[in-house]
Design a protein around this motif. Structure first.
Motif, PDB file in Angstrom:
ATOM      1  N   UNK A   5      83.670  60.006  28.509  1.00  0.00           N
ATOM      2  CA  UNK A   5      82.742  60.269  27.390  1.00  0.00           C
ATOM      3  C   UNK A   5      83.222  61.241  26.371  1.00  0.00           C
ATOM      4  N   UNK A   6      84.356  61.844  26.621  1.00  0.00           N
ATOM      5  CA  UNK A   6      85.004  62.648  25.595  1.00  0.00           C
ATOM      6  C   UNK A   6      85.871  61.864  24.634  1.00  0.00           C
ATOM      7  N   UNK A   7      84.864  61.073  23.671  1.00  0.00           N
ATOM      8  CA  UNK A   7      85.470  59.787  22.867  1.00  0.00           C
ATOM      9  C   UNK A   7      84.774  58.693  22.900  1.00  0.00           C
ATOM     10  N   UNK A   8      84.944  57.614  22.370  1.00  0.00           N
ATOM     11  CA  UNK A   8      84.222  56.385  22.798  1.00  0.00           C
ATOM     12  C   UNK A   8      83.915  56.108  24.363  1.00  0.00           C
ATOM     13  N   UNK A   9      82.627  55.657  24.630  1.00  0.00           N
ATOM     14  CA  UNK A   9      82.376  55.525  26.029  1.00  0.00           C
ATOM     15  C   UNK A   9      83.407  54.773  26.627  1.00  0.00           C
ATOM     16  N   UNK A  10      84.046  54.894  27.596  1.00  0.00           N
ATOM     17  CA  UNK A  10      85.174  54.105  28.464  1.00  0.00           C
ATOM     18  C   UNK A  10      84.817  54.259  29.947  1.00  0.00           C
ATOM     19  N   UNK A  11      85.329  53.059  30.754  1.00  0.00           N
ATOM     20  CA  UNK A  11      85.134  52.814  32.228  1.00  0.00           C
ATOM     21  C   UNK A  11      86.756  52.502  32.584  1.00  0.00           C
ATOM     22  N   UNK A  12      87.343  52.958  33.416  1.00  0.00           N
ATOM     23  CA  UNK A  12      88.442  52.543  34.042  1.00  0.00           C
ATOM     24  C   UNK A  12      88.146  52.083  35.507  1.00  0.00           C
ATOM     25  N   UNK A  13      88.896  51.236  36.120  1.00  0.00           N
ATOM     26  CA  UNK A  13      88.931  50.806  37.269  1.00  0.00           C
ATOM     27  C   UNK A  13      89.967  51.724  38.316  1.00  0.00           C
ATOM     28  N   UNK A  17      92.855  50.236  35.180  1.00  0.00           N
ATOM     29  CA  UNK A  17      92.505  49.234  34.229  1.00  0.00           C
ATOM     30  C   UNK A  17      91.111  49.304  33.451  1.00  0.00           C
ATOM     31  N   UNK A  18      90.970  49.096  32.295  1.00  0.00           N
ATOM     32  CA  UNK A  18      89.726  49.062  31.434  1.00  0.00           C
ATOM     33  C   UNK A  18      88.695  48.158  31.872  1.00  0.00           C
ATOM     34  N   UNK A  23      77.502  44.926  26.040  1.00  0.00           N
ATOM     35  CA  UNK A  23      76.162  44.863  25.343  1.00  0.00           C
ATOM     36  C   UNK A  23      75.863  46.465  24.909  1.00  0.00           C
ATOM     37  N   UNK A  24      75.348  46.501  23.778  1.00  0.00           N
ATOM     38  CA  UNK A  24      75.005  47.918  23.507  1.00  0.00           C
ATOM     39  C   UNK A  24      73.942  48.723  24.176  1.00  0.00           C
ATOM     40  N   UNK A  25      72.665  48.126  24.527  1.00  0.00           N
ATOM     41  CA  UNK A  25      71.928  48.686  25.357  1.00  0.00           C
ATOM     42  C   UNK A  25      72.401  49.034  26.720  1.00  0.00           C
ATOM     43  N   UNK A  26      73.224  48.327  27.239  1.00  0.00           N
ATOM     44  CA  UNK A  26      73.880  48.657  28.596  1.00  0.00           C
ATOM     45  C   UNK A  26      74.710  49.619  28.580  1.00  0.00           C
ATOM     46  N   UNK A  27      75.597  49.855  27.348  1.00  0.00           N
ATOM     47  CA  UNK A  27      76.375  50.993  27.259  1.00  0.00           C
ATOM     48  C   UNK A  27      75.391  52.202  26.934  1.00  0.00           C
ATOM     49  N   UNK A  28      74.337  52.104  26.310  1.00  0.00           N
ATOM     50  CA  UNK A  28      73.577  53.280  26.209  1.00  0.00           C
ATOM     51  C   UNK A  28      73.038  53.762  27.488  1.00  0.00           C
ATOM     52  N   UNK A  29      72.392  52.688  28.625  1.00  0.00           N
ATOM     53  CA  UNK A  29      72.146  53.066  29.649  1.00  0.00           C
ATOM     54  C   UNK A  29      73.127  53.866  30.487  1.00  0.00           C
ATOM     55  N   UNK A  30      74.379  53.258  30.431  1.00  0.00           N
ATOM     56  CA  UNK A  30      75.627  54.007  31.241  1.00  0.00           C
ATOM     57  C   UNK A  30      75.790  55.324  30.506  1.00  0.00           C
ATOM     58  N   UNK A 134      80.894  59.234  21.404  1.00  0.00           N
ATOM     59  CA  UNK A 134      80.980  58.947  20.041  1.00  0.00           C
ATOM     60  C   UNK A 134      79.907  58.103  19.344  1.00  0.00           C
ATOM     61  N   UNK A 135      79.778  56.978  20.044  1.00  0.00           N
ATOM     62  CA  UNK A 135      78.824  55.852  19.318  1.00  0.00           C
ATOM     63  C   UNK A 135      77.352  56.382  19.763  1.00  0.00           C
ATOM     64  N   UNK A 136      76.981  57.247  20.424  1.00  0.00           N
ATOM     65  CA  UNK A 136      75.631  57.643  20.582  1.00  0.00           C
ATOM     66  C   UNK A 136      75.408  59.254  20.233  1.00  0.00           C
ATOM     67  N   UNK A 137      76.355  59.800  19.669  1.00  0.00           N
ATOM     68  CA  UNK A 137      76.299  61.198  19.212  1.00  0.00           C
ATOM     69  C   UNK A 137      74.987  61.543  18.531  1.00  0.00           C
ATOM     70  N   UNK A 138      74.523  60.564  17.667  1.00  0.00           N
ATOM     71  CA  UNK A 138      73.236  60.839  16.917  1.00  0.00           C
ATOM     72  C   UNK A 138      72.139  60.452  17.503  1.00  0.00           C
ATOM     73  N   UNK A 139      72.000  59.904  18.648  1.00  0.00           N
ATOM     74  CA  UNK A 139      70.805  59.549  19.469  1.00  0.00           C
ATOM     75  C   UNK A 139      70.408  60.710  20.138  1.00  0.00           C
TER      76      UNK A 139
END
Length: 237
Positions: A5-13, A17-18, A23-30, A134-139
């Protein structure tokens, strides 16, 4: 599985592996679940996070769909658990880069030598890939978490600069802090370490000018005098 979360939302296995969560709403939920990592978030809160003042007609059903989509994307259904009155993301603090960042800062503060503190603080700051969430900083749902992490980042930069001064890196610290001081001219601890770096680098007139600048700004913008640390530093110089 690790989360960033220290930057664009990311997930790694587990193997690094990324993992794609598109989907935007799923990313917002995460993102909303990560802010409260390990603690349940009510369904009402999550609905508000995702849709604000314009929720769908059957908001609970729509939320369940997004939860299902998130579980499929992560590939580990048990990570997103129903826990009344809503859902929880079952991850430990250091599975999230923000938790790792905070742990490294805490370790640095418990460490005596400046060299070890510098290494730990650099490792912590190296976790940042951009603005937090980053993508949700203004939410609205992310603003408090973003503000807290931004403050922690600035404090870590200040602590790193202080430790580097102990190692004699006066000129480098003075040069590297100049731009940051310009962005945060009223931040007294930052100004103090910059003034000290200038002075210890043999730039006494610039150090005194820096103190004069922050004193004027504090008086004009806030109607206050510099705090005791800055005042004592000025007197010492």
């Amino acid at each position: 599985m690790r989360f960033g979360v220290l930057g664009p939302l990311a997930v790694w296995a587990g193997g690094g592996e990324p993992v794609q969560v598109i989907e935007v709403k799923v990313r917002a939920l995460l993102a909303g679940l990560l802010i409260h990592a390990g603690r349940p978030v009510s369904a009402d809160r999550l609905i508000d996070d995702l849709w604000g003042a314009r929720p769908p007609a059957n908001a609970l059903a729509a939320l369940r769909v997004k939860v299902s989509q998130l579980r499929r994307a992560l590939g580990e259904r048990e990570l997103v658990a129903y826990q009344a009155p809503g859902y929880a993301l079952r991850v430990g603090p250091e599975s999230v880069d923000a938790g790792r960042f905070e742990a490294l800062i805490g370790h640095a503060r418990r460490t005596g030598g400046p060299g070890k503190r510098v290494a730990l603080l650099r490792e912590a700051l190296g976790l940042w890939r951009g603005p937090a969430y980053a993508e949700f900083a203004d939410e609205p749902f992310a603003r408090a978490a973003v503000s807290r992490l931004d403050e922690q980042r600035l404090v870590a930069v200040e602590e790193l600069a202080e430790a580097r001064l102990e190692l004699g890196e006066h000129g480098l610290v003075a040069a590297e802090l100049a731009e940051l001081v310009g962005r945060h001219p009223l931040r007294e601890r930052l100004r103090a370490v910059h003034v000290r770096a200038l002075y210890q680098a043999g730039r006494q007139s610039e150090a005194l000018a820096g103190y004069g600048d922050v004193r004027r700004r504090l008086a004009d913008d806030l109607g206050v005098d510099p705090g005791p640390e800055l005042s004592a530093l000025h007197q010492a110089i």
